[in-house]
Motif scaffolding. Structure first.
Motif, PDB file in Angstrom:
ATOM      1  N   ILE A 296       8.670  11.549  -3.367  1.00  0.00           N
ATOM      2  CA  ILE A 296       8.050  11.646  -4.702  1.00  0.00           C
ATOM      3  C   ILE A 296       7.793  10.245  -5.233  1.00  0.00           C
ATOM      4  O   ILE A 296       8.514   9.304  -4.884  1.00  0.00           O
ATOM      5  N   ASP A 297       6.767  10.128  -6.066  1.00  0.00           N
ATOM      6  CA  ASP A 297       6.481   8.868  -6.748  1.00  0.00           C
ATOM      7  C   ASP A 297       7.018   8.935  -8.169  1.00  0.00           C
ATOM      8  O   ASP A 297       6.940   9.976  -8.827  1.00  0.00           O
ATOM      9  N   ILE A 298       7.547   7.811  -8.616  1.00  0.00           N
ATOM     10  CA  ILE A 298       8.094   7.721  -9.971  1.00  0.00           C
ATOM     11  C   ILE A 298       7.451   6.522 -10.642  1.00  0.00           C
ATOM     12  O   ILE A 298       7.325   5.448 -10.039  1.00  0.00           O
TER      13      ILE A 298
ATOM     14  N   PRO B 287      -4.508   7.083   1.568  1.00  0.00           N
ATOM     15  CA  PRO B 287      -3.209   7.490   1.068  1.00  0.00           C
ATOM     16  C   PRO B 287      -3.274   8.825   0.336  1.00  0.00           C
ATOM     17  O   PRO B 287      -4.368   9.223  -0.009  1.00  0.00           O
ATOM     18  N   HIS B 288      -2.128   9.481   0.143  1.00  0.00           N
ATOM     19  CA  HIS B 288      -0.774   9.036   0.428  1.00  0.00           C
ATOM     20  C   HIS B 288      -0.506   8.976   1.931  1.00  0.00           C
ATOM     21  O   HIS B 288      -1.039   9.778   2.693  1.00  0.00           O
ATOM     22  N   ALA B 289       0.384   8.055   2.280  1.00  0.00           N
ATOM     23  CA  ALA B 289       0.870   8.050   3.652  1.00  0.00           C
ATOM     24  C   ALA B 289       1.984   9.067   3.791  1.00  0.00           C
ATOM     25  O   ALA B 289       2.119   9.727   4.805  1.00  0.00           O
ATOM     26  N   GLY B 290       2.783   9.166   2.761  1.00  0.00           N
ATOM     27  CA  GLY B 290       3.891  10.119   2.785  1.00  0.00           C
ATOM     28  C   GLY B 290       3.524  11.379   2.021  1.00  0.00           C
ATOM     29  O   GLY B 290       2.389  11.830   2.072  1.00  0.00           O
ATOM     30  N   HIS B 291       4.505  11.938   1.364  1.00  0.00           N
ATOM     31  CA  HIS B 291       4.284  13.108   0.510  1.00  0.00           C
ATOM     32  C   HIS B 291       3.827  14.328   1.293  1.00  0.00           C
ATOM     33  O   HIS B 291       3.202  15.220   0.740  1.00  0.00           O
ATOM     34  N   GLN B 292       4.098  14.355   2.583  1.00  0.00           N
ATOM     35  CA  GLN B 292       3.558  15.441   3.404  1.00  0.00           C
ATOM     36  C   GLN B 292       4.560  16.554   3.650  1.00  0.00           C
ATOM     37  O   GLN B 292       4.185  17.634   4.079  1.00  0.00           O
TER      38      GLN B 292
ATOM     39  N   ARG C  49       1.586   0.189  -9.549  1.00  0.00           N
ATOM     40  CA  ARG C  49       2.939   0.044  -9.007  1.00  0.00           C
ATOM     41  C   ARG C  49       3.787   1.258  -9.358  1.00  0.00           C
ATOM     42  O   ARG C  49       3.775   1.740 -10.491  1.00  0.00           O
ATOM     43  N   HIS C  50       4.514   1.730  -8.391  1.00  0.00           N
ATOM     44  CA  HIS C  50       5.396   2.880  -8.634  1.00  0.00           C
ATOM     45  C   HIS C  50       6.536   2.868  -7.633  1.00  0.00           C
ATOM     46  O   HIS C  50       6.464   2.208  -6.594  1.00  0.00           O
ATOM     47  N   PHE C  51       7.583   3.590  -7.983  1.00  0.00           N
ATOM     48  CA  PHE C  51       8.658   3.797  -7.002  1.00  0.00           C
ATOM     49  C   PHE C  51       8.253   4.928  -6.087  1.00  0.00           C
ATOM     50  O   PHE C  51       7.662   5.923  -6.525  1.00  0.00           O
ATOM     51  N   HIS C  52       8.583   4.770  -4.839  1.00  0.00           N
ATOM     52  CA  HIS C  52       8.400   5.858  -3.887  1.00  0.00           C
ATOM     53  C   HIS C  52       9.784   6.185  -3.331  1.00  0.00           C
ATOM     54  O   HIS C  52      10.482   5.311  -2.837  1.00  0.00           O
ATOM     55  N   VAL C  53      10.178   7.431  -3.457  1.00  0.00           N
ATOM     56  CA  VAL C  53      11.505   7.858  -3.010  1.00  0.00           C
ATOM     57  C   VAL C  53      11.349   8.805  -1.832  1.00  0.00           C
ATOM     58  O   VAL C  53      10.572   9.763  -1.898  1.00  0.00           O
TER      59      VAL C  53
ATOM     60  N   ASP D  90       0.882  -1.176   0.000  1.00  0.00           N
ATOM     61  CA  ASP D  90       0.000   0.000   0.000  1.00  0.00           C
ATOM     62  C   ASP D  90       0.918   1.224   0.000  1.00  0.00           C
ATOM     63  O   ASP D  90       1.983   1.184  -0.595  1.00  0.00           O
ATOM     64  N   ASP D  91       0.520   2.269   0.668  1.00  0.00           N
ATOM     65  CA  ASP D  91       1.358   3.466   0.629  1.00  0.00           C
ATOM     66  C   ASP D  91       2.348   3.528   1.797  1.00  0.00           C
ATOM     67  O   ASP D  91       2.983   4.554   2.023  1.00  0.00           O
ATOM     68  N   GLY D  92       2.466   2.426   2.534  1.00  0.00           N
ATOM     69  CA  GLY D  92       3.471   2.384   3.588  1.00  0.00           C
ATOM     70  C   GLY D  92       3.042   3.084   4.854  1.00  0.00           C
ATOM     71  O   GLY D  92       1.947   3.628   4.953  1.00  0.00           O
TER      72      GLY D  92
ATOM     73  N   LEU E 163       9.348   0.058  -3.838  1.00  0.00           N
ATOM     74  CA  LEU E 163       8.136  -0.032  -4.647  1.00  0.00           C
ATOM     75  C   LEU E 163       6.906   0.106  -3.759  1.00  0.00           C
ATOM     76  O   LEU E 163       6.888  -0.373  -2.626  1.00  0.00           O
ATOM     77  N   HIS E 164       5.902   0.757  -4.292  1.00  0.00           N
ATOM     78  CA  HIS E 164       4.615   0.842  -3.610  1.00  0.00           C
ATOM     79  C   HIS E 164       3.538   0.329  -4.545  1.00  0.00           C
ATOM     80  O   HIS E 164       3.591   0.567  -5.751  1.00  0.00           O
ATOM     81  N   CYS E 165       2.574  -0.350  -3.975  1.00  0.00           N
ATOM     82  CA  CYS E 165       1.408  -0.763  -4.745  1.00  0.00           C
ATOM     83  C   CYS E 165       0.179  -0.471  -3.914  1.00  0.00           C
ATOM     84  O   CYS E 165      -0.041  -1.135  -2.899  1.00  0.00           O
TER      85      CYS E 165
HETATM   86 ZN   LIG Z   1       4.463   7.648  -2.659  1.00  0.00          ZN
END
Ligand SMILES: [Zn+2]
Ligand SMILES: [Zn+2]
Lengths: 369, 445
Positions: B385-387, B375-380, B439-443, A205-207, B421-423
């Motif tokens: 960033i998602d790639i 979500p997002h959980a992050g990005h705050q 599916r995407h990369f989360h950095v 998920d989004d972690g 990776l995030h899904c």
């Molecule tokens: Zn993300």
């Protein structure tokens, strides 16, 4: 040093276990049989989510550093990496840290950043080309310099990436570069192993939340996902114009970064330092002979601890003979580095001396005319 | 009463009317509670003649006190008799303005935007014109204003005090967080008001305001959707218990006229307005910007894409259309990451999805199913960033091919990046490999 790393790993695991007990539900738990971590966290749904973190530390790396003084005061650094037979992963990342100054051939790109990628594309390409020629790599490996992190690093190239690397039981030489800086000991250089495709870390998920404690704990785990080994890397800049006393002071400060670690016994460091201070003072007061004597005293003390320190080309630390000579007072690599740096001071002083003679002779000749 | 007096009374009232209008028109009055404790002037009279609209007080027993009353108390319309200075003339209509409290009959008026109050005045002694108004003993902070026409002085005395609420606290906080505040209530003279009750509410800006308009630029925090937008809340004391935010507060001022409270922001960034109201108070507001400061929009580059053939990557019209904000340090690192990718996949570039909103904070990407929550959980915080990574969903254009996942991650890790990776909405725990949708990369930088 290996014991030291294991001790560190032990502390991390302990901290994580404590955290697992402290929080309701969220946890990071190490499975001792697989060596993997199971992470349980509050995910997108009301239920807890889970993922597995496969560390890239299932390697058993040994790295040998060699350094040799060439003409024009260039020092050639070379590294050989061995992966222990019991390792479970191939070594695919070698990162030498704390290399602050440009290495020879590297374009001195101010801080390794590329503020405007479009405008500076040519500069970026030139930089990459310079890196390729300035970093030596074994066949099928690519080297790179990352100024932002003061590091030189290697990985298998694209062609061999998925199967390459230093497999368990294998040894690989040919990593290296040239520098004008004298060696010091980087205590943060590291290596890591290959993660298979089905082991790539991810979240279903989004972690976890960015503000959650488990996010911070997990980041700590991820940010330390490597095995640290001591390496000799260029760390001590030689003063220009040459100044023996200043250089000795820099060598002393390097030595003191070793105190408090297993690299040197602090009483022994103090003992060595007395001679090095005396040497620096002698050079300052223009008594090169006294300076040389003091430095030779340090070298004698080192020689008493380890054999063959000045055999720069031979770096067979694992021979029975070397092991027998290993003392607790100073680590062998540290002794080699220190001995090399001191010999460098002597060589440069000799040359300065000759230079002085030449100058004097020339002056006399001119006077005669 | 002779003719002269009658005539005088008429001019007096005309004058008074004029004065009252002048006051209403010009005087920005502060309110005060009138507490005049002087005795009635009539107690000093040996005899009182009741006339049509005034008394004549003969031979005050304490003439000096009476004169002082003329000079100092002055809530009465009292004057010395024109012919006989030993006689006081007391205005009948002002009789209740006699030192017991309000000058209730001075002249009552109500005006929009003015508190109810009274006009009180004094006619200065006729024995020679005096242009100096006396200082009133009761509430000297409300001075008389001199009117030369009648050689008299008037002042406006509000019935009730006008109190001022002041917020003490910072005006910016990072989401989600708490911000300690206190309010102080004072009257117009700076006197604190213990026991006064103050009610607090909070609201949040929902419109994207351009600079110069009535609001805060970007005060909506990048959320164009408005329904059920959370506003944050309060802890109605100096103590804060997590999860206990109240939508409103009623605070009672302590002995220092002060009361603490805590503003509890949600994770959603935006310009918040805390409003304080109380009886006899002018309404006060405090602006609190819940935001991550100094986020900047990712600059265009040839090494990565912020848009694809469908427009800005990740933008959802009416929800979030401006989704590529990062801290400046993260932008520098992003450029390094782009170089890393170009090195392992020559000619290809990274396709960048959501970073952070303009003020950071919660980025509720799934507005339809879960607005105002993850979500997002992050990005705050402008540090992630998602790639795009190869996936079976609709967002595959320009994605990193799966054959390069491992290499890209290793190279990025070696350069100090934290990438995985995030899904979303996947029950798969096997590293997203069998759940390629979304599916995407989360950095994390
Ligand atoms: Zn993300
Ligand atoms: Zn939103």
């Amino acid at each position: 040093m290996r014991t030291f790393s294991k001790l560190c790993a032990g502390i991390v695991v302990m901290a994580i276990t404590l955290y697992a007990q402290a929080d309701s539900g969220e946890s990071i738990v190490l499975d001792p049989t697989t060596g993997n971590y199971t992470i349980t966290y509050g995910g997108d749904s009301t239920n807890l989510s889970q993922t597995v973190f496969v560390p890239a530390t299932k390697i058993d790396p040994t790295i040998r550093s060699s350094f040799r003084l060439n003409e024009r005061d260039v020092i050639t650094y070379r590294y050989t990496v061995f992966n222990g037979a019991t390792a479970k992963q191939a070594i695919i990342g070698i990162v030498l840290k704390q290399i602050a100054n440009p290495i020879i051939g590297e374009l001195p790109f101010p801080d390794g950043t590329f503020p405007n990628l479009i405008v500076e594309k040519a500069a970026y390409d030139a930089y990459n080309a310079a890196v390729k020629t300035s970093v030596a790599s074994p066949l099928n490996w690519d080297g790179d310099i990352t100024r932002r992190l003061s590091q030189v690093d290697w990985s298998p190239n694209t062609a061999t990436y998925n199967t390459g690397g230093i497999h368990p039981g294998q040894t690989l030489s040919g990593f290296g570069f040239n520098s004008l800086d004298l060696p010091g000991i980087s205590q943060s250089s590291w290596m890591n192993g290959r993660i298979e495709d089905n082991e790539i870390f991810g979240f279903p998920d989004d972690g976890p939340d960015e503000s959650s404690p488990i996010f911070a704990q997990l980041n700590q785990l991820r940010d330390n996902d490597f095995i640290i080994r001591n390496t000799a890397v260029p760390m001590i800049a030689v003063p220009v114009p040459f100044d023996a006393a200043t250089l000795l002071d820099r060598i002393r400060s390097q030595m003191f970064t070793w105190s408090g670690t297993q690299l040197i016994n602090s009483a022994f460091a103090t003992q060595l330092d007395r001679y090095m201070v005396a040497a620096a003072n002698a050079y300052r007061s223009n008594q090169p002979k006294v300076g040389k004597e003091q430095i030779e005293s340090v070298r004698k003390l080192l020689e008493h601890e380890h054999n063959y320190l000045d055999h720069d080309e031979e770096d067979h630390e694992d021979t029975a003979e070397h092991k027998a000579a290993t003392r607790l007072t100073i680590d062998r690599l540290a002794a080699r580095v220190l001995d090399f740096d001191l010999r460098y001071v002597l060589k440069r002083m000799e040359r300065e001396h000759e230079h002085d003679h030449d100058e004097g002779d020339r002056r006399k000749e001119q006077e005669r005319r | 009463m002779n003719m002269w007096r009658q005539k005088h009374r008429m001019t007096y009232w005309l004058r008074k009317l004029f004065v009252v209008f002048s006051l209403v028109a010009s005087w920005n009055v502060q309110a005060v509670l009138l507490l005049d404790t002087s005795p009635s002037v009539l107690t000093w009279c040996t005899s009182i003649y009741s006339m049509a609209d005034h008394f004549v007080c003969n031979f005050p027993t304490d003439f000096a006190a009476a004169q002082e009353a003329i000079t100092l108390y002055n809530e009465w319309n009292v004057q010395l008799h024109i012919a006989d200075p030993t006689v006081l003339v007391v205005d009948y209509t002002l009789l209740s303005c006699d030192g017991t409290g309000h000058c209730a009959t001075c002249a009552t008026f109500t005006q929009i935007n003015q508190p109810t109050g009274h006009v009180c005045g004094v006619i200065l002694p006729w024995a020679g014109l005096m242009s100096v108004c006396p200082v009133p003993k009761s509430h000297p902070e409300i001075p008389y204003i001199y009117y030369s026409y009648g050689n008299d002085c008037y002042r406006y005395i509000p019935d009730n005090p006008v109190l001022t609420v002041t917020f003490i606290g910072s005006n910016e906080v990072q989401p989600p967080n708490i911000l300690p505040f206190s309010v102080v209530v004072k009257d117009q003279n700076g006197v604190v008001q213990p026991g006064t009750q103050v009610a607090l509410t909070v609201d949040v800006q929902t419109l994207d305001v351009q600079s110069g308009a009535n609001g805060v630029l970007n005060g909506e925090g990048g959320h164009l959707h408005t329904a059920n937008r959370p506003k944050g809340g309060f802890a109605c004391s100096a103590q804060y218990a997590p999860g206990s935010a109240l939508p409103t507060c009623t605070l009672t001022m302590d002995g220092n006229g002060e009361a603490p409270f805590i503003f509890i922001s949600t994770a959603v960034s935006g310009a918040h307005t805390i409003t304080a109201t109380c009886n006899n108070c002018t309404t006060a507001t405090a602006l609190v910007n819940v935001k991550i400061d100094n986020l900047i929009t990712i600059p265009a580059s040839s090494k990565y894409a912020l848009s694809d053939s469908n427009g800005v990557i990740g933008a959802v019209p009416g929800k979030h259309t401006d989704n590529h904000y990062l801290a400046s340090g993260a932008i520098t690192e992003l450029k390094d990451l782009a170089n890393i990718y170009t090195a392992i996949n020559p000619g290809a570039i990274l396709y960048l999805n959501d970073a952070s909103l303009v003020w950071g904070g919660l980025f509720d990407v799934d507005v339809v199913n879960s607005p105002w929550s993850r979500p997002h959980a992050g990005h705050q915080k402008g540090t992630s960033i998602d790639i795009r990574a190869a996936n079976s969903g609709p967002n595959n254009q320009g994605s990193v091919p799966s054959t390069l996942f491992s290499r890209f991650i290793e190279e990025a890790t070696k350069k100090g990046f934290r990438i995985g990776l995030h899904c979303k909405n996947s029950s798969d725990t096997n590293y997203c490999l069998s759940q390629p949708n979304n599916r995407h990369f989360h950095v994390d930088f």
